[in-house]
Design an enzyme around this catalytic site. Structure first.
Site, short mmCIF file in Angstrom:
data_model
loop_
_atom_site.label_atom_id
_atom_site.label_comp_id
_atom_site.label_asym_id
_atom_site.label_seq_id
_atom_site.Cartn_x
_atom_site.Cartn_y
_atom_site.Cartn_z
N ASP A 50 91.06 117.95 -47.50
CA ASP A 50 91.14 116.71 -48.29
C ASP A 50 90.08 116.67 -49.40
O ASP A 50 89.30 115.72 -49.50
CB ASP A 50 90.95 115.48 -47.39
CG ASP A 50 91.88 115.49 -46.18
OD1 ASP A 50 93.01 116.00 -46.30
OD2 ASP A 50 91.47 114.98 -45.11
N GLU A 260 100.85 110.02 -48.86
CA GLU A 260 99.41 109.80 -48.75
C GLU A 260 98.72 110.55 -49.90
O GLU A 260 99.37 111.17 -50.74
CB GLU A 260 98.87 110.31 -47.41
CG GLU A 260 99.05 111.80 -47.20
CD GLU A 260 98.73 112.28 -45.79
OE1 GLU A 260 98.47 111.46 -44.88
OE2 GLU A 260 98.75 113.51 -45.59
#
Ligand code: FUB
Length: 359
Positions: A50, A260
Protein backbone atom coordinates in the site's frame (compact mmCIF):
# COMPACT_ATOMS: atom_id res chain seq x y z
CA UNK A 1 4.62 -22.34 1.06
CA UNK A 2 7.15 -21.59 3.85
CA UNK A 3 9.87 -23.29 1.81
CA UNK A 4 8.91 -21.30 -1.29
CA UNK A 5 9.03 -18.09 0.73
CA UNK A 6 12.47 -18.90 2.19
CA UNK A 7 13.86 -19.74 -1.23
CA UNK A 8 12.53 -16.57 -2.83
CA UNK A 9 13.75 -14.43 0.07
CA UNK A 10 17.21 -15.96 -0.16
CA UNK A 11 17.39 -15.29 -3.87
CA UNK A 12 16.36 -11.66 -3.53
CA UNK A 13 17.99 -10.65 -0.26
CA UNK A 14 21.18 -9.56 -2.02
CA UNK A 15 19.12 -7.21 -4.15
CA UNK A 16 17.44 -5.25 -1.35
CA UNK A 17 17.95 -1.81 -2.81
CA UNK A 18 18.48 -2.40 -6.50
CA UNK A 19 14.99 -1.69 -7.76
CA UNK A 20 14.67 -1.82 -11.52
CA UNK A 21 18.40 -2.49 -11.80
CA UNK A 22 19.20 -4.15 -15.11
CA UNK A 23 19.98 -7.46 -13.38
CA UNK A 24 21.01 -10.43 -15.47
CA UNK A 25 17.73 -11.93 -16.62
CA UNK A 26 18.74 -15.52 -15.86
CA UNK A 27 19.58 -14.77 -12.21
CA UNK A 28 16.20 -13.19 -11.54
CA UNK A 29 13.45 -15.06 -9.73
CA UNK A 30 10.56 -15.96 -12.03
CA UNK A 31 6.96 -15.20 -11.14
CA UNK A 32 4.56 -18.09 -10.55
CA UNK A 33 3.27 -17.56 -14.10
CA UNK A 34 6.79 -18.26 -15.41
CA UNK A 35 7.39 -14.66 -16.52
CA UNK A 36 9.93 -12.10 -15.33
CA UNK A 37 8.81 -9.44 -12.90
CA UNK A 38 8.90 -5.92 -14.32
CA UNK A 39 10.48 -4.55 -11.08
CA UNK A 40 12.16 -5.92 -8.00
CA UNK A 41 11.05 -5.31 -4.38
CA UNK A 42 12.26 -2.02 -2.91
CA UNK A 43 13.27 -3.76 0.33
CA UNK A 44 13.32 -7.34 1.57
CA UNK A 45 14.07 -6.98 5.31
CA UNK A 46 10.41 -6.25 6.10
CA UNK A 47 7.17 -6.87 4.20
CA UNK A 48 5.55 -3.73 2.83
CA UNK A 49 2.38 -2.83 0.90
CA UNK A 50 0.00 0.00 0.00
CA UNK A 51 2.73 2.54 -0.87
CA UNK A 52 1.90 6.26 -0.69
CA UNK A 53 4.90 8.06 -2.14
CA UNK A 54 5.71 11.73 -1.59
CA UNK A 55 8.62 14.05 -2.32
CA UNK A 56 9.71 16.11 0.69
CA UNK A 57 12.79 18.35 0.36
CA UNK A 58 13.71 16.60 -2.88
CA UNK A 59 13.81 13.09 -1.31
CA UNK A 60 11.31 10.30 -1.96
CA UNK A 61 9.43 8.99 1.09
CA UNK A 62 7.11 6.00 0.95
CA UNK A 63 4.41 5.60 3.60
CA UNK A 64 3.31 1.98 3.43
CA UNK A 65 1.59 -0.76 5.36
CA UNK A 66 4.01 -2.97 7.29
CA UNK A 67 2.73 -6.50 6.69
CA UNK A 68 3.20 -9.17 9.36
CA UNK A 69 2.59 -12.91 9.45
CA UNK A 70 -0.36 -13.06 11.87
CA UNK A 71 -2.43 -16.09 12.88
CA UNK A 72 -5.83 -15.08 11.45
CA UNK A 73 -7.06 -17.16 8.50
CA UNK A 74 -7.60 -15.40 5.18
CA UNK A 75 -11.14 -14.18 4.48
CA UNK A 76 -13.03 -11.81 2.15
CA UNK A 77 -12.95 -9.02 4.73
CA UNK A 78 -9.16 -8.91 5.02
CA UNK A 79 -8.96 -10.20 8.60
CA UNK A 80 -5.55 -11.61 7.68
CA UNK A 81 -4.10 -8.10 7.30
CA UNK A 82 -3.11 -7.69 10.94
CA UNK A 83 -0.57 -4.89 10.72
CA UNK A 84 0.42 -3.15 13.97
CA UNK A 85 2.81 -0.37 13.05
CA UNK A 86 4.23 1.83 10.29
CA UNK A 87 7.80 2.11 9.03
CA UNK A 88 8.68 4.68 6.40
CA UNK A 89 10.98 3.98 3.43
CA UNK A 90 13.06 6.69 1.81
CA UNK A 91 15.51 7.10 -1.06
CA UNK A 92 17.33 9.88 -2.89
CA UNK A 93 15.87 8.76 -6.19
CA UNK A 94 14.36 5.64 -7.75
CA UNK A 95 17.14 3.07 -8.08
CA UNK A 96 19.21 4.48 -5.18
CA UNK A 97 19.64 2.58 -1.88
CA UNK A 98 16.43 2.48 0.17
CA UNK A 99 16.44 3.26 3.90
CA UNK A 100 13.98 1.41 6.12
CA UNK A 101 13.32 3.80 9.00
CA UNK A 102 12.47 2.74 12.59
CA UNK A 103 8.84 2.39 13.73
CA UNK A 104 7.06 5.68 13.03
CA UNK A 105 3.82 4.82 14.86
CA UNK A 106 2.62 1.72 16.70
CA UNK A 107 -1.02 0.81 17.35
CA UNK A 108 -0.23 0.63 21.09
CA UNK A 109 0.39 4.41 21.02
CA UNK A 110 -3.03 5.22 19.54
CA UNK A 111 -5.63 5.52 22.33
CA UNK A 112 -8.67 4.85 20.12
CA UNK A 113 -7.24 2.11 17.86
CA UNK A 114 -7.18 -1.61 18.50
CA UNK A 115 -5.91 -3.38 15.39
CA UNK A 116 -5.35 -3.51 11.64
CA UNK A 117 -3.22 -0.47 10.84
CA UNK A 118 -4.00 -0.44 7.10
CA UNK A 119 -2.88 1.71 4.19
CA UNK A 120 -1.58 5.13 5.38
CA UNK A 121 -0.76 8.41 3.67
CA UNK A 122 1.17 11.53 4.65
CA UNK A 123 1.22 15.27 4.01
CA UNK A 124 3.40 18.27 4.90
CA UNK A 125 2.07 21.69 5.77
CA UNK A 126 3.36 24.68 7.77
CA UNK A 127 6.45 22.84 9.02
CA UNK A 128 4.59 19.73 10.23
CA UNK A 129 4.38 16.23 8.76
CA UNK A 130 0.99 14.53 9.05
CA UNK A 131 0.49 10.77 8.97
CA UNK A 132 -3.06 9.60 8.17
CA UNK A 133 -3.97 6.02 8.93
CA UNK A 134 -7.01 3.74 9.16
CA UNK A 135 -7.43 1.29 12.03
CA UNK A 136 -10.25 -0.59 13.71
CA UNK A 137 -11.48 0.84 17.00
CA UNK A 138 -12.57 -1.34 19.92
CA UNK A 139 -16.00 -1.85 18.32
CA UNK A 140 -14.36 -3.23 15.16
CA UNK A 141 -15.24 -0.11 13.15
CA UNK A 142 -12.62 1.39 10.81
CA UNK A 143 -11.85 5.05 11.50
CA UNK A 144 -9.11 7.33 10.20
CA UNK A 145 -6.56 8.79 12.58
CA UNK A 146 -3.95 11.52 12.28
CA UNK A 147 -0.52 11.80 13.87
CA UNK A 148 2.12 14.54 13.60
CA UNK A 149 5.89 14.85 13.59
CA UNK A 150 8.58 17.37 12.78
CA UNK A 151 10.33 14.70 10.69
CA UNK A 152 9.00 12.94 7.57
CA UNK A 153 10.03 9.59 9.07
CA UNK A 154 8.53 10.17 12.52
CA UNK A 155 8.19 9.24 15.28
CA UNK A 156 4.61 10.52 14.95
CA UNK A 157 2.40 11.56 17.87
CA UNK A 158 -1.23 10.50 17.36
CA UNK A 159 -4.28 12.54 18.21
CA UNK A 160 -6.28 10.87 21.01
CA UNK A 161 -9.40 10.51 18.86
CA UNK A 162 -9.91 9.62 15.18
CA UNK A 163 -10.73 12.43 12.75
CA UNK A 164 -14.35 13.37 13.56
CA UNK A 165 -16.72 12.13 10.84
CA UNK A 166 -14.12 9.76 9.36
CA UNK A 167 -14.81 6.13 8.57
CA UNK A 168 -13.68 3.28 6.30
CA UNK A 169 -10.08 2.99 5.03
CA UNK A 170 -7.33 4.13 2.67
CA UNK A 171 -6.93 7.86 3.27
CA UNK A 172 -5.11 9.74 0.49
CA UNK A 173 -4.45 13.44 1.02
CA UNK A 174 -3.95 15.63 -2.04
CA UNK A 175 -2.88 19.27 -1.89
CA UNK A 176 -3.91 21.35 -4.87
CA UNK A 177 -1.84 24.15 -6.43
CA UNK A 178 -3.75 26.75 -4.36
CA UNK A 179 -2.68 25.02 -1.11
CA UNK A 180 -6.11 23.49 -0.36
CA UNK A 181 -5.88 19.88 0.84
CA UNK A 182 -8.49 17.17 0.37
CA UNK A 183 -8.77 13.68 1.79
CA UNK A 184 -10.05 10.88 -0.45
CA UNK A 185 -10.97 7.71 1.40
CA UNK A 186 -13.06 4.54 1.43
CA UNK A 187 -12.99 0.90 0.50
CA UNK A 188 -15.73 -1.71 0.12
CA UNK A 189 -15.98 -5.27 1.54
CA UNK A 190 -13.47 -5.38 4.45
CA UNK A 191 -13.04 -1.61 4.18
CA UNK A 192 -16.66 -1.29 5.42
CA UNK A 193 -17.76 1.55 3.08
CA UNK A 194 -21.00 -0.33 2.31
CA UNK A 195 -21.89 -0.25 6.01
CA UNK A 196 -22.15 3.56 5.79
CA UNK A 197 -24.39 3.62 2.70
CA UNK A 198 -27.36 4.96 4.71
CA UNK A 199 -25.28 7.63 6.45
CA UNK A 200 -25.02 5.75 9.73
CA UNK A 201 -23.05 2.63 10.52
CA UNK A 202 -24.94 -0.62 9.84
CA UNK A 203 -22.80 -3.49 11.19
CA UNK A 204 -24.57 -6.02 9.02
CA UNK A 205 -24.15 -4.09 5.77
CA UNK A 206 -22.93 -6.55 3.18
CA UNK A 207 -21.23 -6.47 -0.19
CA UNK A 208 -23.69 -4.18 -1.92
CA UNK A 209 -21.80 -4.28 -5.21
CA UNK A 210 -22.65 -7.96 -5.45
CA UNK A 211 -26.22 -7.59 -4.25
CA UNK A 212 -27.15 -4.54 -6.35
CA UNK A 213 -25.13 -4.96 -9.56
CA UNK A 214 -27.49 -2.73 -11.58
CA UNK A 215 -27.24 0.23 -9.21
CA UNK A 216 -24.45 2.85 -9.29
CA UNK A 217 -21.39 1.53 -7.51
CA UNK A 218 -20.44 2.91 -4.12
CA UNK A 219 -18.22 5.96 -4.48
CA UNK A 220 -15.00 6.92 -2.79
CA UNK A 221 -15.44 9.91 -0.45
CA UNK A 222 -13.80 13.31 -0.46
CA UNK A 223 -13.60 15.95 2.25
CA UNK A 224 -11.70 19.23 2.20
CA UNK A 225 -9.25 19.44 5.09
CA UNK A 226 -9.33 22.20 7.63
CA UNK A 227 -6.26 24.51 7.56
CA UNK A 228 -4.94 22.65 10.63
CA UNK A 229 -4.98 19.38 8.62
CA UNK A 230 -6.49 17.41 11.52
CA UNK A 231 -10.21 17.75 10.83
CA UNK A 232 -12.56 17.83 7.85
CA UNK A 233 -13.74 21.30 6.86
CA UNK A 234 -16.94 19.82 5.39
CA UNK A 235 -19.01 16.64 5.52
CA UNK A 236 -17.56 13.95 3.25
CA UNK A 237 -19.12 13.89 -0.24
CA UNK A 238 -19.38 11.17 -2.89
CA UNK A 239 -16.82 11.22 -5.69
CA UNK A 240 -18.79 10.33 -8.79
CA UNK A 241 -17.14 8.07 -11.39
CA UNK A 242 -18.91 7.93 -14.76
CA UNK A 243 -18.33 6.19 -18.07
CA UNK A 244 -17.58 7.99 -21.37
CA UNK A 245 -21.32 8.61 -21.89
CA UNK A 246 -21.68 10.25 -18.47
CA UNK A 247 -23.52 7.34 -16.84
CA UNK A 248 -22.40 6.21 -13.36
CA UNK A 249 -20.26 3.07 -13.28
CA UNK A 250 -22.49 0.29 -11.90
CA UNK A 251 -21.80 -1.98 -8.92
CA UNK A 252 -21.81 -5.03 -11.18
CA UNK A 253 -19.16 -3.53 -13.46
CA UNK A 254 -16.40 -5.08 -11.38
CA UNK A 255 -13.66 -4.41 -13.95
CA UNK A 256 -14.21 -0.65 -13.55
CA UNK A 257 -16.01 0.07 -10.30
CA UNK A 258 -14.28 1.58 -7.26
CA UNK A 259 -13.18 -0.95 -4.65
CA UNK A 260 -10.45 0.78 -2.57
CA UNK A 261 -7.13 2.66 -2.67
CA UNK A 262 -8.10 6.04 -4.16
CA UNK A 263 -5.18 8.29 -5.18
CA UNK A 264 -5.23 11.77 -6.69
CA UNK A 265 -2.60 13.45 -8.81
CA UNK A 266 -2.66 16.37 -11.21
CA UNK A 267 -1.07 16.25 -14.67
CA UNK A 268 -1.17 19.14 -17.14
CA UNK A 269 -3.93 20.82 -15.12
CA UNK A 270 -6.21 17.76 -15.14
CA UNK A 271 -7.21 15.78 -12.01
CA UNK A 272 -6.49 12.04 -12.19
CA UNK A 273 -8.38 9.85 -9.73
CA UNK A 274 -6.89 6.35 -9.67
CA UNK A 275 -8.07 3.38 -7.65
CA UNK A 276 -8.13 -0.39 -7.29
CA UNK A 277 -10.94 -2.58 -8.60
CA UNK A 278 -10.21 -5.07 -5.79
CA UNK A 279 -11.53 -8.50 -6.67
CA UNK A 280 -10.73 -7.99 -10.38
CA UNK A 281 -7.23 -6.78 -9.46
CA UNK A 282 -6.83 -3.79 -11.79
CA UNK A 283 -5.47 -0.33 -11.10
CA UNK A 284 -7.59 2.06 -13.15
CA UNK A 285 -8.10 5.80 -13.50
CA UNK A 286 -10.66 8.45 -14.32
CA UNK A 287 -10.10 12.14 -15.07
CA UNK A 288 -11.91 15.36 -14.24
CA UNK A 289 -11.62 19.14 -14.06
CA UNK A 290 -12.22 19.54 -10.29
CA UNK A 291 -10.84 17.66 -7.28
CA UNK A 292 -14.46 16.82 -6.43
CA UNK A 293 -15.16 15.27 -9.81
CA UNK A 294 -17.14 13.98 -11.55
CA UNK A 295 -14.43 11.75 -13.01
CA UNK A 296 -14.73 10.03 -16.36
CA UNK A 297 -13.34 6.50 -16.53
CA UNK A 298 -10.33 6.30 -18.88
CA UNK A 299 -8.71 2.89 -18.57
CA UNK A 300 -6.18 0.70 -16.80
CA UNK A 301 -2.89 1.78 -15.30
CA UNK A 302 -1.67 -1.65 -14.17
CA UNK A 303 -2.69 -5.17 -15.12
CA UNK A 304 -3.07 -7.67 -12.21
CA UNK A 305 0.03 -8.34 -10.14
CA UNK A 306 0.91 -11.56 -8.34
CA UNK A 307 -1.22 -11.51 -5.17
CA UNK A 308 -4.75 -10.36 -4.41
CA UNK A 309 -4.42 -6.68 -3.58
CA UNK A 310 -3.44 -3.79 -5.80
CA UNK A 311 -2.79 -0.47 -4.08
CA UNK A 312 -0.63 2.26 -5.49
CA UNK A 313 0.47 5.86 -5.64
CA UNK A 314 1.70 8.11 -8.44
CA UNK A 315 4.33 10.78 -7.91
CA UNK A 316 6.61 12.97 -10.00
CA UNK A 317 10.32 13.01 -9.14
CA UNK A 318 13.35 14.23 -11.09
CA UNK A 319 11.20 14.99 -14.13
CA UNK A 320 9.64 11.51 -14.41
CA UNK A 321 6.39 10.04 -13.18
CA UNK A 322 6.51 6.90 -11.00
CA UNK A 323 3.98 4.24 -10.10
CA UNK A 324 4.51 2.67 -6.68
CA UNK A 325 2.64 -0.62 -6.24
CA UNK A 326 3.07 -3.99 -4.51
CA UNK A 327 2.93 -7.70 -5.19
CA UNK A 328 3.77 -10.91 -3.33
CA UNK A 329 7.06 -11.80 -5.01
CA UNK A 330 9.00 -12.31 -1.75
CA UNK A 331 6.51 -14.52 0.06
CA UNK A 332 4.00 -15.95 -2.39
CA UNK A 333 1.37 -15.12 0.25
CA UNK A 334 -1.46 -12.59 0.03
CA UNK A 335 -0.82 -11.17 3.49
CA UNK A 336 2.93 -10.60 3.02
CA UNK A 337 3.51 -8.10 0.26
CA UNK A 338 6.45 -6.08 -1.05
CA UNK A 339 6.49 -2.59 -2.51
CA UNK A 340 7.85 -1.94 -6.00
CA UNK A 341 8.17 1.03 -8.33
CA UNK A 342 8.18 1.48 -12.07
CA UNK A 343 8.02 4.44 -14.45
CA UNK A 344 4.60 5.65 -15.58
CA UNK A 345 4.20 7.28 -18.97
CA UNK A 346 1.53 9.43 -20.58
CA UNK A 347 0.47 9.47 -24.18
CA UNK A 348 0.38 12.88 -25.92
CA UNK A 349 -3.41 13.06 -25.31
CA UNK A 350 -2.93 12.70 -21.54
CA UNK A 351 -3.99 9.08 -21.29
CA UNK A 352 -1.77 6.75 -19.28
CA UNK A 353 0.02 3.83 -20.94
CA UNK A 354 -1.12 0.57 -19.34
CA UNK A 355 1.69 -1.22 -17.49
CA UNK A 356 2.17 -5.00 -17.50
CA UNK A 357 3.78 -6.00 -14.17
CA UNK A 358 5.63 -8.81 -16.01
CA UNK A 359 7.91 -8.77 -19.02
O1 FUB B 1 -3.37 -3.56 3.31
C1 FUB B 1 -4.67 -3.68 3.81
C2 FUB B 1 -5.67 -3.27 2.80
O2 FUB B 1 -5.53 -4.09 1.65
C3 FUB B 1 -5.50 -1.88 2.27
O3 FUB B 1 -5.99 -0.87 3.12
C4 FUB B 1 -6.20 -2.01 0.98
O4 FUB B 1 -6.02 -0.94 0.11
C5 FUB B 1 -5.65 -3.30 0.48
O5 FUB B 1 -4.38 -3.16 -0.08
Amino acid sequence: MQLFRAAVLASTILCAACTNAPAEKDAEPLAQNGRHYLSQPLVSEIYTADPSAHVFNGRLYVYNSHDIDGPTPEDDLGAHFEMRDYRVLSMDRVGAPVTVHPVALDVAQVPWAERQMWAPDAAFKNGTYYLYFPAKDRQGVFRIGVATSNSPTGPFTPDPQPIPGSYSIDPAVFTDDDGTSYMYFGGIWGGQLQRWATGTYQPNGSKTDLEQPDRPALSPKIARMDAGMKTFAEAPRDVQIVDQTGKPILGGDTDRRFFEAAWMHKYNGKYYLSYSTGDTHYLVYATGTSPYGPFTYQGRILEPVEGWTTHHSIVEHNGKWWLFYADTQLSGETRLRNVKVTELTYNPDGTIRTIDPFR
